[in-house]
Design an enzyme around this catalytic site. Structure first.
Site, short mmCIF file in Angstrom:
data_model
loop_
_atom_site.label_atom_id
_atom_site.label_comp_id
_atom_site.label_asym_id
_atom_site.label_seq_id
_atom_site.Cartn_x
_atom_site.Cartn_y
_atom_site.Cartn_z
N LYS A 11 -1.38 2.78 -13.16
CA LYS A 11 -0.31 3.21 -13.32
C LYS A 11 0.78 2.91 -14.93
CE LYS A 11 0.59 3.30 -8.48
NZ LYS A 11 0.95 2.29 -7.38
N TYR A 51 2.91 12.61 -3.83
CA TYR A 51 3.87 11.35 -3.49
C TYR A 51 4.32 12.15 -2.15
CZ TYR A 51 1.93 7.45 -6.51
OH TYR A 51 0.76 6.84 -6.50
N PHE A 59 11.85 4.16 -1.43
CA PHE A 59 11.80 4.36 -2.69
C PHE A 59 11.17 5.80 -2.97
CE2 PHE A 59 8.29 3.39 0.38
CZ PHE A 59 7.47 3.74 -0.26
N THR A 93 -0.90 -4.56 -2.22
CA THR A 93 0.69 -3.67 -2.81
C THR A 93 0.58 -4.52 -3.17
OG1 THR A 93 -0.05 -2.09 -0.77
CG2 THR A 93 1.67 -2.41 -2.73
N ASN A 114 2.57 -1.81 -9.57
CA ASN A 114 1.75 -2.43 -8.74
C ASN A 114 0.22 -2.55 -9.75
OD1 ASN A 114 1.05 0.18 -7.96
ND2 ASN A 114 1.07 -0.73 -5.67
N HIS A 117 -3.54 2.57 -8.25
CA HIS A 117 -3.79 3.77 -7.04
C HIS A 117 -5.14 3.97 -6.11
CE1 HIS A 117 -2.89 6.89 -3.63
NE2 HIS A 117 -3.86 7.41 -4.44
N GLU A 128 -6.89 14.30 -2.91
CA GLU A 128 -6.42 13.46 -4.38
C GLU A 128 -7.28 13.84 -5.32
OE1 GLU A 128 -4.58 10.19 -1.87
OE2 GLU A 128 -6.04 9.34 -3.49
#
Length: 142
Positions: A11, A51, A59, A93, A114, A117, A128
């Site tokens: 990320k 997502y 969120f 997480t 975090n 993924h 994915e």
């Protein structure tokens, strides 16, 4: 044991903190190999699509904004039980709950930032990987 493929995303917080190599080293030291990889900047539409299952969660907007805030490293990892192995290496997480030595314990800044993924099942991994990679971008073992 089954050889599997799984998706990993490094990320924006970890790409901007120059931790891509550190994270890849953890994967490789633990028996996962990179079968495909590309550095990308996700568009708002691409992040929202990825997502989509979180669209109604409070969120969602913050997650999309974060995932579009900088480059991400998209990787297809391959190895024995790759989905479970990747999830183990990522850690919880919430980095406060992650085990020592896991990626999130080492590099995450918060639950939201975090660091990584990882697909949560073989079916999710297949979906994915197809979302981000063309077949020719993923190397198959011979």
């Amino acid at each position: 044991m089954a050889v599997e493929k799984t998706l990993s995303i490094v990320k924006p917080n970890s790409t901007l903190d120059n931790n891509i190599g550190n994270i890849i080293a953890i994967f490789e030291k633990n028996g996962l190999r990179i079968a495909g990889a590309k550095l990308a900047r996700l568009s708002k539409e691409k992040a929202e699509g990825f997502y989509i299952e979180h669209k109604e969660r409070p969120f969602f907007g913050e997650l999309v904004n974060f995932m579009t805030s900088g480059p991400v490293m998209l990787m297809v990892l391959e190895g024995e039980n790759a989905v479970a192995k990747n999830r183990e290496l990522m850690g919880a997480t919430n980095p406060a709950n992650a085990l020592e030595g896991t990626i999130r314990k080492l590099y995450a800044k918060s639950v939201g930032e975090n660091s990584v993924h990882g697909s949560d099942s073989a079916a999710a991994a297949e979906r994915e990987i197809a979302y981000f990679f063309e077949k020719h971008e993923v190397v198959n073992r011979f």
